[in-house]
Design a protein around this motif. Sequence first.
Motif, short mmCIF file in Angstrom:
data_model
loop_
_atom_site.label_atom_id
_atom_site.label_comp_id
_atom_site.label_asym_id
_atom_site.label_seq_id
_atom_site.Cartn_x
_atom_site.Cartn_y
_atom_site.Cartn_z
N VAL A 1 0.85 -1.18 0.00
CA VAL A 1 0.00 0.00 0.00
C VAL A 1 0.89 1.24 0.00
O VAL A 1 1.79 1.36 0.84
CB VAL A 1 -0.93 0.04 1.23
CG1 VAL A 1 -1.81 1.29 1.19
CG2 VAL A 1 -1.79 -1.21 1.28
N SER B 1 0.71 5.59 -0.22
CA SER B 1 -0.19 6.73 -0.06
C SER B 1 0.60 8.02 -0.34
O SER B 1 1.36 8.49 0.52
CB SER B 1 -0.77 6.77 1.36
OG SER B 1 -1.47 5.57 1.64
N THR C 1 -6.08 8.65 -3.75
CA THR C 1 -5.31 9.05 -2.57
C THR C 1 -4.37 7.95 -2.08
O THR C 1 -3.40 8.23 -1.39
CB THR C 1 -6.25 9.45 -1.42
OG1 THR C 1 -7.12 8.34 -1.13
CG2 THR C 1 -7.11 10.64 -1.81
N SER C 2 -4.68 6.69 -2.43
CA SER C 2 -3.83 5.56 -2.06
C SER C 2 -3.95 4.48 -3.13
O SER C 2 -4.93 4.44 -3.89
CB SER C 2 -4.24 4.97 -0.70
OG SER C 2 -3.99 5.86 0.34
#
Length: 358
Positions: A98, A100, A148-149
């Motif tokens: 992940v 961001s 946004t991510s």
Amino acid sequence: MSELQISLLGIGVAVVLAIYIYNWLLQRKYRRKFGAVFKHRHEDALYRAAVEIPTDELPVEKMEPAVPISVPPNDSQQGETVDAMCVLLDEKTDFIAVISPKSPVNADALKLLWQQRFELDKNVHICGLSVASGEWEKVIEGSPWAYTSFKLALQLVTRAGAVSEAKLMDFRKLVRTIAAQLHADMVLPDVVEATARAVELDNFCAAVDLIIGLNLFPSNEHILSGNEIVRVAEQYGLCLQADGAFHLVDTHGHTLFSLCNENNAPFQNGTLDTVHVDGLTLLLDVPRVEQPSLSFDKMVVLAQQLASELRATIVDARHVALSEGSITLIRERIAAAEADMRVGHVIAGSAQARRLFS
């Protein structure tokens, strides 16, 4: 019968059983290693494992129970507002990183991943947290939408086997580079742990991976013509597709059965008027169809209908007529695999199963 005769008989049965099990283990090994290469070579014994159960006179290998693997549920159980692929992503089936960024970016921010994703051996899935919807959705190359991510996921297992630790390291390094370019925060899983999960999942998939073939051979040395095959196939709803086989699809548009040339030569629209074949094979890809046991029952009926129309006989890989007892054994094996998949929370025919057995 003397004690010596009984002993010799027992030794003979033990030797046959040992050879049978050894061959099965070799087939399983090479299927996991070279499954992608032989995907369309159904003459290989791997595609005949079930129909090669000869008669009740020979031993049948005992299937080891699959190890339960907890995997995200069938996509049919998910809400309609979330992208289906993004819902399927889970640490048990994917290596998920992940990242961001400090501010929203579009798909162009992942340029390096788009360029190198085909070098990673396994499927790469990319999901983004949409600024517009606030939901995770699949990201495609060139998409102008802002996110946004990102979840960057490398699938741990396909039919070709488990992802290697080296490829996971390459993927992790690539994600680090992208995150550094974007000055983004990131969360990266442990490669060693992911490798172990991949091996475990691969073992589970190997234990339930079955492709069943029923062979149709014409009687009295009758040679099947392409036009005859097309006529009968279309009569029962099978349509010729790009892979050179006739497919019968379910209500979701997924292949239920496929009808192939027994010698692997693909059927082509331009040559059907002139082609002649010695036999056909009707295939059922067990993990990729819903309710495999029920599907097999329908497959047997379809095979009987096709055989009747084509003046053919349903035979095994040795061209011996398939008995009712052998069909029963095949169905029991399918039912066992179906049950093991259910225990492992990978439902046959679900989106999760279709991507793991791709």
